[in-house]
Design a protein around this motif. Structure first.
Motif, mmCIF file in Angstrom:
data_model
loop_
_atom_site.group_PDB
_atom_site.id
_atom_site.type_symbol
_atom_site.label_atom_id
_atom_site.label_comp_id
_atom_site.label_asym_id
_atom_site.label_seq_id
_atom_site.Cartn_x
_atom_site.Cartn_y
_atom_site.Cartn_z
ATOM 1 N N SER A 154 0.958 -1.100 -0.093
ATOM 2 C CA SER A 154 0.226 -0.028 -0.063
ATOM 3 C C SER A 154 0.725 1.312 -0.141
ATOM 4 O O SER A 154 2.054 1.126 0.403
ATOM 5 C CB SER A 154 -0.881 0.225 1.301
ATOM 6 O OG SER A 154 -1.741 -0.852 1.233
ATOM 7 N N SER A 155 0.295 2.264 -0.360
ATOM 8 C CA SER A 155 0.940 3.385 -0.247
ATOM 9 C C SER A 155 1.030 4.042 1.013
ATOM 10 O O SER A 155 -0.062 3.770 1.898
ATOM 11 C CB SER A 155 0.305 4.529 -0.999
ATOM 12 O OG SER A 155 0.388 4.234 -2.732
ATOM 13 N N THR B 209 0.874 7.088 3.502
ATOM 14 C CA THR B 209 0.181 8.665 3.603
ATOM 15 C C THR B 209 0.622 9.556 4.797
ATOM 16 O O THR B 209 1.310 8.876 5.831
ATOM 17 C CB THR B 209 -1.123 8.707 3.486
ATOM 18 O OG1 THR B 209 -1.750 7.817 4.691
ATOM 19 C CG2 THR B 209 -1.748 8.026 2.178
ATOM 20 N N GLY B 210 0.654 10.697 4.753
ATOM 21 C CA GLY B 210 0.927 11.321 5.972
ATOM 22 C C GLY B 210 2.260 11.411 6.460
ATOM 23 O O GLY B 210 2.699 11.452 7.488
ATOM 24 N N THR C 275 2.555 11.550 0.482
ATOM 25 C CA THR C 275 2.020 10.218 -0.093
ATOM 26 C C THR C 275 3.278 9.590 -0.603
ATOM 27 O O THR C 275 3.620 10.054 -1.776
ATOM 28 C CB THR C 275 0.831 10.509 -0.757
ATOM 29 O OG1 THR C 275 -0.141 10.972 -0.002
ATOM 30 C CG2 THR C 275 0.392 8.863 -1.328
ATOM 31 N N PRO D 132 4.025 6.289 -2.928
ATOM 32 C CA PRO D 132 3.529 5.085 -3.519
ATOM 33 C C PRO D 132 4.555 4.092 -3.271
ATOM 34 O O PRO D 132 5.633 4.049 -3.089
ATOM 35 C CB PRO D 132 3.430 5.769 -5.075
ATOM 36 C CG PRO D 132 4.548 6.547 -5.391
ATOM 37 C CD PRO D 132 4.669 7.339 -3.911
ATOM 38 N N SER E 48 4.524 9.122 10.072
ATOM 39 C CA SER E 48 3.692 8.333 8.911
ATOM 40 C C SER E 48 2.407 7.897 9.543
ATOM 41 O O SER E 48 2.464 7.954 10.777
ATOM 42 C CB SER E 48 4.556 7.207 8.672
ATOM 43 O OG SER E 48 3.694 6.355 7.831
ATOM 44 N N ASP E 49 1.507 7.950 8.912
ATOM 45 C CA ASP E 49 0.126 7.758 9.150
ATOM 46 C C ASP E 49 -0.170 5.975 9.377
ATOM 47 O O ASP E 49 -0.908 5.788 10.075
ATOM 48 C CB ASP E 49 -1.022 7.856 8.233
ATOM 49 C CG ASP E 49 -1.373 9.383 8.021
ATOM 50 O OD1 ASP E 49 -0.894 10.083 9.039
ATOM 51 O OD2 ASP E 49 -1.881 9.625 7.340
ATOM 52 N N GLN E 50 0.977 5.174 8.867
ATOM 53 C CA GLN E 50 0.918 4.027 8.832
ATOM 54 C C GLN E 50 2.040 3.308 9.617
ATOM 55 O O GLN E 50 3.096 3.803 9.604
ATOM 56 C CB GLN E 50 0.833 3.084 7.367
ATOM 57 C CG GLN E 50 -0.094 3.289 6.647
ATOM 58 C CD GLN E 50 -0.336 4.627 6.003
ATOM 59 O OE1 GLN E 50 0.769 5.319 5.724
ATOM 60 N NE2 GLN E 50 -1.531 5.210 5.701
#
Length: 92
Positions: A1-2, A4-5, A42, A44, A75-77
């Motif tokens: 997955s990409s 984000t944040g 973001t 990719p 990071s959001d993830q």
């Protein structure tokens, strides 16, 4: 997955001077802290290049004056092989 944040910080080493207007992807140079910061990125699956131009200064003999290490600061993830904002200086 990409991802984000994502936020990235790069401390400009002593051996370099930033070239005005040369930072891409919305990076902002903080002259007082000599850092370049990118935020809200973001990334990719194929990755993302963050670039800027510098002038190489004459050597001063300072330890590590040309070593440049950037780090992910947020990071959001969850990233199992990264600890955002730990400032460990790991160049690998």
């Amino acid at each position: 997955s990409s991802a984000t944040g994502v936020s990235v910080a790069d401390v400009l080493p002593v051996g370099y001077s930033i070239v005005a207007g040369s930072i891409d992807n919305g990076g902002i140079y903080n002259a007082g802290a000599t850092t370049i910061n990118w935020s809200g990125l973001t990334v990719p699956l194929t990755g993302l290049n963050l670039t800027y131009r510098v002038t190489v200064n004459a050597p001063t003999g300072a330890a590590g004056e040309y070593i440049n290490v950037a780090q992910v600061t947020a990071s959001d993830q969850f990233d199992p092989d990264s600890t955002p904002n730990n400032d460990d200086g790991d160049q690998s």
